[in-house]
Design a protein around this motif. Structure first.
Motif, PDB file in Angstrom:
ATOM      1  N   VAL A  46      16.820  24.181  -6.833  1.00 10.15           N
ATOM      2  CA  VAL A  46      15.379  24.069  -6.793  1.00 10.15           C
ATOM      3  C   VAL A  46      14.854  24.966  -5.666  1.00 10.15           C
ATOM      4  CG1 VAL A  46      15.317  22.075  -5.203  1.00 10.15           C
ATOM      5  CG2 VAL A  46      13.432  22.445  -6.815  1.00 10.15           C
ATOM      6  N   VAL A  47      13.763  25.665  -5.918  1.00 13.55           N
ATOM      7  CA  VAL A  47      13.180  26.572  -4.931  1.00 13.55           C
ATOM      8  C   VAL A  47      12.002  25.860  -4.266  1.00 13.55           C
ATOM      9  CG1 VAL A  47      12.037  28.791  -4.552  1.00 13.55           C
ATOM     10  CG2 VAL A  47      13.894  28.608  -6.233  1.00 13.55           C
ATOM     11  N   LEU A  48      12.181  25.521  -2.983  1.00 14.48           N
ATOM     12  CA  LEU A  48      11.139  24.801  -2.254  1.00 14.48           C
ATOM     13  C   LEU A  48      10.287  25.783  -1.460  1.00 14.48           C
ATOM     14  CD1 LEU A  48      13.068  21.655  -0.942  1.00 14.48           C
ATOM     15  CD2 LEU A  48      11.974  22.057  -3.165  1.00 14.48           C
ATOM     16  N   ILE A  49       8.973  25.657  -1.632  1.00 15.38           N
ATOM     17  CA  ILE A  49       7.998  26.508  -0.956  1.00 15.38           C
ATOM     18  C   ILE A  49       7.071  25.617  -0.143  1.00 15.38           C
ATOM     19  CG2 ILE A  49       6.036  28.062  -1.303  1.00 15.38           C
ATOM     20  CD1 ILE A  49       7.347  29.056  -3.840  1.00 15.38           C
ATOM     21  N   TYR A  50       6.814  26.007   1.094  1.00 12.34           N
ATOM     22  CA  TYR A  50       5.859  25.281   1.931  1.00 12.34           C
ATOM     23  C   TYR A  50       4.671  26.184   2.252  1.00 12.34           C
ATOM     24  CZ  TYR A  50       9.186  21.444   2.668  1.00 12.34           C
ATOM     25  OH  TYR A  50      10.032  20.381   2.491  1.00 12.34           O
ATOM     26  N   GLU A  51       3.570  25.563   2.592  1.00 14.71           N
ATOM     27  CA  GLU A  51       2.297  26.264   2.760  1.00 14.71           C
ATOM     28  C   GLU A  51       2.344  27.339   3.849  1.00 14.71           C
ATOM     29  OE1 GLU A  51      -2.285  24.976   3.843  1.00 14.71           O
ATOM     30  OE2 GLU A  51      -0.884  23.471   3.097  1.00 14.71           O
ATOM     31  N   SER A  52       3.225  27.213   4.814  1.00 13.12           N
ATOM     32  CA  SER A  52       3.306  28.185   5.905  1.00 13.12           C
ATOM     33  C   SER A  52       3.887  29.524   5.471  1.00 13.12           C
ATOM     34  CB  SER A  52       4.143  27.612   7.051  1.00 13.12           C
ATOM     35  OG  SER A  52       5.384  27.133   6.568  1.00 13.12           O
ATOM     36  N   GLY A  53       4.379  29.609   4.242  1.00 12.25           N
ATOM     37  CA  GLY A  53       4.891  30.877   3.727  1.00 12.25           C
ATOM     38  C   GLY A  53       6.393  30.935   3.576  1.00 12.25           C
ATOM     39  N   THR A  54       7.077  29.801   3.766  1.00 17.25           N
ATOM     40  CA  THR A  54       8.540  29.783   3.672  1.00 17.25           C
ATOM     41  C   THR A  54       8.965  29.651   2.212  1.00 17.25           C
ATOM     42  OG1 THR A  54       8.482  27.402   4.118  1.00 17.25           O
ATOM     43  CG2 THR A  54       8.890  28.871   5.974  1.00 17.25           C
ATOM     44  N   LEU A  55       9.818  30.575   1.767  1.00 22.66           N
ATOM     45  CA  LEU A  55      10.293  30.605   0.385  1.00 22.66           C
ATOM     46  C   LEU A  55      11.760  30.203   0.326  1.00 22.66           C
ATOM     47  CD1 LEU A  55       8.813  34.023  -0.811  1.00 22.66           C
ATOM     48  CD2 LEU A  55       7.966  31.751  -1.392  1.00 22.66           C
ATOM     49  N   GLN A  56      12.072  29.346  -0.635  1.00 19.60           N
ATOM     50  CA  GLN A  56      13.446  28.872  -0.864  1.00 19.60           C
ATOM     51  C   GLN A  56      14.050  28.343   0.443  1.00 19.60           C
ATOM     52  OE1 GLN A  56      15.689  31.370  -3.522  1.00 19.60           O
ATOM     53  NE2 GLN A  56      17.612  30.366  -3.046  1.00 19.60           N
ATOM     54  N   THR A  57      13.296  27.498   1.113  1.00 21.11           N
ATOM     55  CA  THR A  57      13.768  26.938   2.371  1.00 21.11           C
ATOM     56  C   THR A  57      14.704  25.769   2.116  1.00 21.11           C
ATOM     57  OG1 THR A  57      13.049  26.083   4.519  1.00 21.11           O
ATOM     58  CG2 THR A  57      11.782  25.385   2.607  1.00 21.11           C
ATOM     59  N   LYS A  58      15.666  25.586   3.022  1.00 19.05           N
ATOM     60  CA  LYS A  58      16.676  24.532   2.891  1.00 19.05           C
ATOM     61  C   LYS A  58      16.813  23.808   4.224  1.00 19.05           C
ATOM     62  CE  LYS A  58      19.182  27.113  -0.682  1.00 19.05           C
ATOM     63  NZ  LYS A  58      20.469  27.714  -1.103  1.00 19.05           N
ATOM     64  N   GLY A  69       9.705  24.739  12.764  1.00 13.74           N
ATOM     65  CA  GLY A  69      10.562  25.907  12.833  1.00 13.74           C
ATOM     66  C   GLY A  69      11.757  25.870  11.902  1.00 13.74           C
ATOM     67  N   ASP A  70      12.249  24.662  11.568  1.00 14.00           N
ATOM     68  CA  ASP A  70      13.424  24.557  10.700  1.00 14.00           C
ATOM     69  C   ASP A  70      13.139  25.113   9.308  1.00 14.00           C
ATOM     70  OD1 ASP A  70      16.190  23.582  10.804  1.00 14.00           O
ATOM     71  OD2 ASP A  70      15.574  22.274   9.163  1.00 14.00           O
ATOM     72  N   LEU A  71      11.888  25.059   8.877  1.00 10.23           N
ATOM     73  CA  LEU A  71      11.536  25.605   7.559  1.00 10.23           C
ATOM     74  C   LEU A  71      11.738  27.109   7.530  1.00 10.23           C
ATOM     75  CD1 LEU A  71       8.274  23.602   6.700  1.00 10.23           C
ATOM     76  CD2 LEU A  71      10.551  23.283   5.738  1.00 10.23           C
ATOM     77  N   CYS A  72      11.290  27.785   8.571  1.00  8.68           N
ATOM     78  CA  CYS A  72      11.430  29.236   8.642  1.00  8.68           C
ATOM     79  C   CYS A  72      12.880  29.647   8.860  1.00  8.68           C
ATOM     80  CB  CYS A  72      10.545  29.781   9.762  1.00  8.68           C
ATOM     81  SG  CYS A  72      10.474  31.586   9.827  1.00  8.68           S
ATOM     82  N   GLU A  73      13.577  28.932   9.725  1.00  8.34           N
ATOM     83  CA  GLU A  73      14.958  29.282  10.054  1.00  8.34           C
ATOM     84  C   GLU A  73      15.889  29.178   8.854  1.00  8.34           C
ATOM     85  OE1 GLU A  73      16.090  26.797  13.277  1.00  8.34           O
ATOM     86  OE2 GLU A  73      14.674  27.700  14.692  1.00  8.34           O
ATOM     87  N   THR A  74      15.586  28.277   7.915  1.00  8.51           N
ATOM     88  CA  THR A  74      16.481  28.059   6.775  1.00  8.51           C
ATOM     89  C   THR A  74      15.948  28.660   5.476  1.00  8.51           C
ATOM     90  OG1 THR A  74      15.457  25.911   6.281  1.00  8.51           O
ATOM     91  CG2 THR A  74      17.339  25.918   7.800  1.00  8.51           C
ATOM     92  N   ALA A  75      14.845  29.409   5.551  1.00  5.36           N
ATOM     93  CA  ALA A  75      14.235  29.988   4.354  1.00  5.36           C
ATOM     94  C   ALA A  75      14.915  31.299   3.970  1.00  5.36           C
ATOM     95  CB  ALA A  75      12.750  30.234   4.585  1.00  5.36           C
ATOM     96  N   THR A  78      10.160  34.536   4.731  1.00  6.71           N
ATOM     97  CA  THR A  78       8.857  33.955   5.047  1.00  6.71           C
ATOM     98  C   THR A  78       7.798  35.023   4.842  1.00  6.71           C
ATOM     99  OG1 THR A  78       9.838  32.461   6.671  1.00  6.71           O
ATOM    100  CG2 THR A  78       7.466  32.799   6.800  1.00  6.71           C
ATOM    101  N   VAL A  79       6.761  34.685   4.087  1.00  5.54           N
ATOM    102  CA  VAL A  79       5.672  35.622   3.819  1.00  5.54           C
ATOM    103  C   VAL A  79       4.400  35.102   4.475  1.00  5.54           C
ATOM    104  CG1 VAL A  79       6.734  36.350   1.656  1.00  5.54           C
ATOM    105  CG2 VAL A  79       5.037  34.510   1.625  1.00  5.54           C
TER     106      VAL A  79
END
Length: 268
Positions: A46-58, A69-75, A78-79
């Protein structure tokens, strides 16, 4: 089968709504908990996207906010926020928006703006964030929240995020718009909009829950499907992974070092 709470029942049921390979725009809180449980169990792709711009975050732990920060570090990448909304969301690349809310009404309208009168509210809420755009442009929307008369009201005090409008017809004849809410998952049941009226109907009862409990917890005259299903119970594996996820989230946000886990939920 392990014992489980009504909250765990809700999260597991919400997680199961996501299919492997879906692209999901995730809201913070209960939707994030369910989406990450899905990723750690039956839907590793599953590809999880959050509003801050993180794509395929894990994320290894559940984020406190979209800026965690964990969203960006594991994405995967980030756009920018404008690119996230203009290209990914408005461009039709998001299958599901997974949202929470403070209030929901019979036509799936969501309120995260205020409680009470608009000019003199009793409570001011955080606002819509990206939810209005998600509900408009995602292919469909799942909603998860706890069930009570405070949250399930006949008419929301303010329509922050459109479901089907005040009379159920707001999406009729509107081009280039998503299907809107397709299911609501609570700690008592699963609901879906009636195909004709768009009013929410209970389609599945969680184990041990009665019609009377749902009637008592709902702020309008709720209807039930002619054939009610029984929601499958959580498996031991789902409960174990969910509890481990929440435990290391608590440790992490309290300042302790979180363990590293693979996407299957096993210790790395």
């Amino acid at each position: 089968m392990s014992q489980y709470t009504s909250s765990e029942m809700m999260t597991v049921t919400a997680a199961r709504a996501l299919e492997n390979g879906m692209t999901c725009f995730v809201g913070i809180g209960l939707p994030s908990e369910a989406a990450n449980l899905a990723r750690l169990t039956h839907a590793p792709d599953v590809v999880l996207i959050y509003e801050s711009g993180t794509l395929q975050t894990k994320p290894n732990v559940l984020p406190l906010s979209i800026g965690d920060g964990d969203l960006c570090e594991t994405a995967l990448t980030t756009v920018s926020v404008p690119e996230m909304f203009r290209y990914w969301l408005q461009g039709g690349h998001v299958d599901v928006g997974f949202l929470g809310t403070a209030q929901i009404d019979r036509y799936c309208n969501l309120n995260t703006t205020l409680i009470g009168d608009y000019t003199e509210p009793r409570v001011r809420l955080p606002g819509g964030g990206g939810a209005p755009e998600i509900a408009t442009n995602a292919g469909e929307v799942f909603i998860t929240l706890k069930h009570s008369q405070r949250t399930f009201v006949k008419d929301v005090d303010f329509v922050t995020t459109l479901g089907f409008g005040r009379d159920g017809t707001a999406r009729d004849g509107v081009p280039n718009i998503g299907r809107g809410p397709t299911r609501v998952i609570t700690d008592l049941c699963v609901m879906k909009p009636d195909p004709e009226t768009r009013e929410l109907v209970v389609v599945s009862l969680h184990p041990g829950v009665t019609r009377e409990q749902i009637i008592e917890a709902t702020g309008w005259e709720i209807h039930f499907a002619d054939t009610l299903e029984s929601t499958p119970e959580p498996s031991d594996n789902e409960l174990t992974i969910l509890r481990e996820l929440k435990a290391r989230t608590d440790r992490h946000h309290s300042g302790e070092q979180a363990d590293s886990y693979t996407t299957e939920g096993a210790r790395a």
